[in-house]
Motif scaffolding. Structure first.
Motif, mmCIF file in Angstrom:
data_model
loop_
_atom_site.group_PDB
_atom_site.id
_atom_site.type_symbol
_atom_site.label_atom_id
_atom_site.label_comp_id
_atom_site.label_asym_id
_atom_site.label_seq_id
_atom_site.Cartn_x
_atom_site.Cartn_y
_atom_site.Cartn_z
ATOM 1 N N LYS A 68 30.400 -9.094 -0.496
ATOM 2 C CA LYS A 68 29.559 -10.268 -0.256
ATOM 3 C C LYS A 68 28.315 -9.893 0.547
ATOM 4 N N LEU A 69 28.488 -9.025 1.527
ATOM 5 C CA LEU A 69 27.328 -8.539 2.279
ATOM 6 C C LEU A 69 26.345 -7.833 1.343
ATOM 7 N N GLY A 70 26.886 -7.030 0.434
ATOM 8 C CA GLY A 70 26.046 -6.302 -0.525
ATOM 9 C C GLY A 70 25.273 -7.231 -1.438
ATOM 10 N N LEU A 71 25.910 -8.312 -1.894
ATOM 11 C CA LEU A 71 25.215 -9.267 -2.752
ATOM 12 C C LEU A 71 24.100 -9.962 -1.982
ATOM 13 N N CYS A 72 24.374 -10.373 -0.744
ATOM 14 C CA CYS A 72 23.345 -11.011 0.084
ATOM 15 C C CYS A 72 22.177 -10.049 0.286
ATOM 16 N N ASP A 73 22.485 -8.807 0.605
ATOM 17 C CA ASP A 73 21.492 -7.759 0.824
ATOM 18 C C ASP A 73 20.619 -7.582 -0.415
ATOM 19 N N ALA A 74 21.244 -7.436 -1.569
ATOM 20 C CA ALA A 74 20.513 -7.216 -2.820
ATOM 21 C C ALA A 74 19.676 -8.436 -3.197
ATOM 22 N N TYR A 75 20.244 -9.624 -3.047
ATOM 23 C CA TYR A 75 19.543 -10.856 -3.431
ATOM 24 C C TYR A 75 18.294 -11.069 -2.575
ATOM 25 N N LEU A 76 18.440 -10.968 -1.256
ATOM 26 C CA LEU A 76 17.306 -11.195 -0.373
ATOM 27 C C LEU A 76 16.218 -10.159 -0.606
ATOM 28 N N SER A 77 16.604 -8.918 -0.825
ATOM 29 C CA SER A 77 15.640 -7.856 -1.086
ATOM 30 C C SER A 77 14.943 -8.054 -2.437
ATOM 31 N N ALA A 78 15.720 -8.274 -3.497
ATOM 32 C CA ALA A 78 15.159 -8.412 -4.846
ATOM 33 C C ALA A 78 14.226 -9.616 -4.959
ATOM 34 N N SER A 100 22.674 -18.066 19.477
ATOM 35 C CA SER A 100 23.041 -18.440 20.834
ATOM 36 C C SER A 100 24.360 -17.744 21.161
ATOM 37 N N MET A 101 25.475 -18.336 20.804
ATOM 38 C CA MET A 101 26.790 -17.790 21.153
ATOM 39 C C MET A 101 26.994 -16.361 20.643
ATOM 40 N N THR A 102 26.523 -16.053 19.453
ATOM 41 C CA THR A 102 26.757 -14.727 18.859
ATOM 42 C C THR A 102 25.864 -13.653 19.471
ATOM 43 N N ALA A 103 24.828 -14.045 20.176
ATOM 44 C CA ALA A 103 24.003 -13.149 21.002
ATOM 45 C C ALA A 103 23.575 -11.853 20.312
ATOM 46 N N GLY A 104 23.220 -11.938 19.051
ATOM 47 C CA GLY A 104 22.742 -10.762 18.327
ATOM 48 C C GLY A 104 23.780 -10.085 17.456
ATOM 49 N N TYR A 105 25.006 -10.557 17.490
ATOM 50 C CA TYR A 105 26.064 -9.916 16.701
ATOM 51 C C TYR A 105 25.789 -10.037 15.201
ATOM 52 N N VAL A 106 25.329 -11.211 14.759
ATOM 53 C CA VAL A 106 25.019 -11.395 13.331
ATOM 54 C C VAL A 106 23.899 -10.443 12.935
ATOM 55 N N ALA A 107 22.896 -10.328 13.788
ATOM 56 C CA ALA A 107 21.775 -9.417 13.508
ATOM 57 C C ALA A 107 22.251 -7.976 13.380
ATOM 58 N N SER A 108 23.200 -7.588 14.223
ATOM 59 C CA SER A 108 23.690 -6.210 14.160
ATOM 60 C C SER A 108 24.401 -5.934 12.837
ATOM 61 N N VAL A 109 25.110 -6.924 12.324
ATOM 62 C CA VAL A 109 25.784 -6.768 11.032
ATOM 63 C C VAL A 109 24.747 -6.650 9.916
ATOM 64 N N ILE A 110 23.756 -7.524 9.920
ATOM 65 C CA ILE A 110 22.736 -7.512 8.870
ATOM 66 C C ILE A 110 21.902 -6.237 8.928
ATOM 67 N N SER A 111 21.596 -5.769 10.130
ATOM 68 C CA SER A 111 20.749 -4.578 10.261
ATOM 69 C C SER A 111 21.390 -3.318 9.700
ATOM 70 N N LEU A 136 22.881 -3.204 6.808
ATOM 71 C CA LEU A 136 22.819 -3.245 5.345
ATOM 72 C C LEU A 136 21.672 -2.373 4.848
ATOM 73 N N ARG A 137 21.890 -1.744 3.710
ATOM 74 C CA ARG A 137 20.971 -0.733 3.186
ATOM 75 C C ARG A 137 19.538 -1.236 3.000
ATOM 76 N N LYS A 138 19.379 -2.462 2.495
ATOM 77 C CA LYS A 138 18.046 -2.971 2.176
ATOM 78 C C LYS A 138 17.510 -3.951 3.221
ATOM 79 N N SER A 139 18.178 -4.054 4.371
ATOM 80 C CA SER A 139 17.795 -5.057 5.372
ATOM 81 C C SER A 139 16.340 -4.917 5.821
ATOM 82 N N GLY A 140 15.819 -3.706 5.814
ATOM 83 C CA GLY A 140 14.423 -3.494 6.189
ATOM 84 C C GLY A 140 13.444 -4.188 5.264
ATOM 85 N N ASP A 141 13.889 -4.533 4.057
ATOM 86 C CA ASP A 141 13.025 -5.229 3.099
ATOM 87 C C ASP A 141 12.830 -6.700 3.451
#
Length: 170
Positions: A7-17, A27-38, A40-45
């Motif tokens: 699922k992470l891979g599909l999100c990564d590919a979709y947002l990039s493509a 707020s509560m997650t304090a950057g944890y979600v960002a660390s997971v997304i960062s 991903l292979r294509k997150s820089g896109d």
């Protein structure tokens, strides 16, 4: 529940493509979600970053949340989470904005209606608008991980729904 690499891979590919830009307000997650997304292979896109607005003052200063809204509903509420989205959209104009607030710990403002484990998630894009209240059980670390999984799951489902709607219009 575990994070699904598929699922992470599909999100990564979709947002990039689709050349979409993603930004978070955490707020509560304090950057944890960002660390997971960062990771991903294509997150820089597509990944612009995350505003960690743990304290209400950060919500006010960085994303222009109305202090009266915080006084009325509290920093952990559907209303404030929606306001975080508006702040992200106004400042960064992303195609996808995600905001999360919640209680991983007991505090003076937790209650029977908003106990420890309460999490508000809001995801918005031109194709989908999603808001949800969840209540998770466990340690603070488990609550934060479960909230992150829920965010990714909901982003994934929103992308699938968006793709299905686009195909049905053809």
């Amino acid at each position: 529940m575990e994070l699904s690499s598929q699922k992470l891979g599909l999100c990564d590919a979709y947002l990039s493509a689709n050349k979409m830009k993603l930004v978070l307000a955490e707020s509560m997650t304090a950057g944890y979600v960002a660390s997971v997304i960062s990771l991903l292979r294509k997150s820089g896109d597509y990944f612009l970053g995350s505003i960690v607005c743990y304290h209400d003052n950060m919500k006010i200063e960085s994303l222009k949340v109305d202090p009266n809204l915080l006084d009325r509903y509290g920093g952990v509420s559907a209303q404030v989470t929606a306001e975080l989205i508006k702040g992200l959209q106004h400042i960064y104009n992303p195609e996808v904005a995600i905001a999360v607030t919640g209680f991983a710990y007991e505090s003076a403002v937790t209650s029977l209606t908003n106990p420890v484990g309460t999490v508000y998630i809001n995801i918005q894009s031109p194709d989908f608008d999603f808001a949800k209240k969840c209540i998770f059980k466990g340690s603070p670390e488990e609550i934060i991980k479960e909230a992150t999984i829920e965010i990714i799951e909901n982003l994934y489902e929103s992308i699938l729904l968006s793709q299905a709607c686009r195909k049905s219009k053809l």
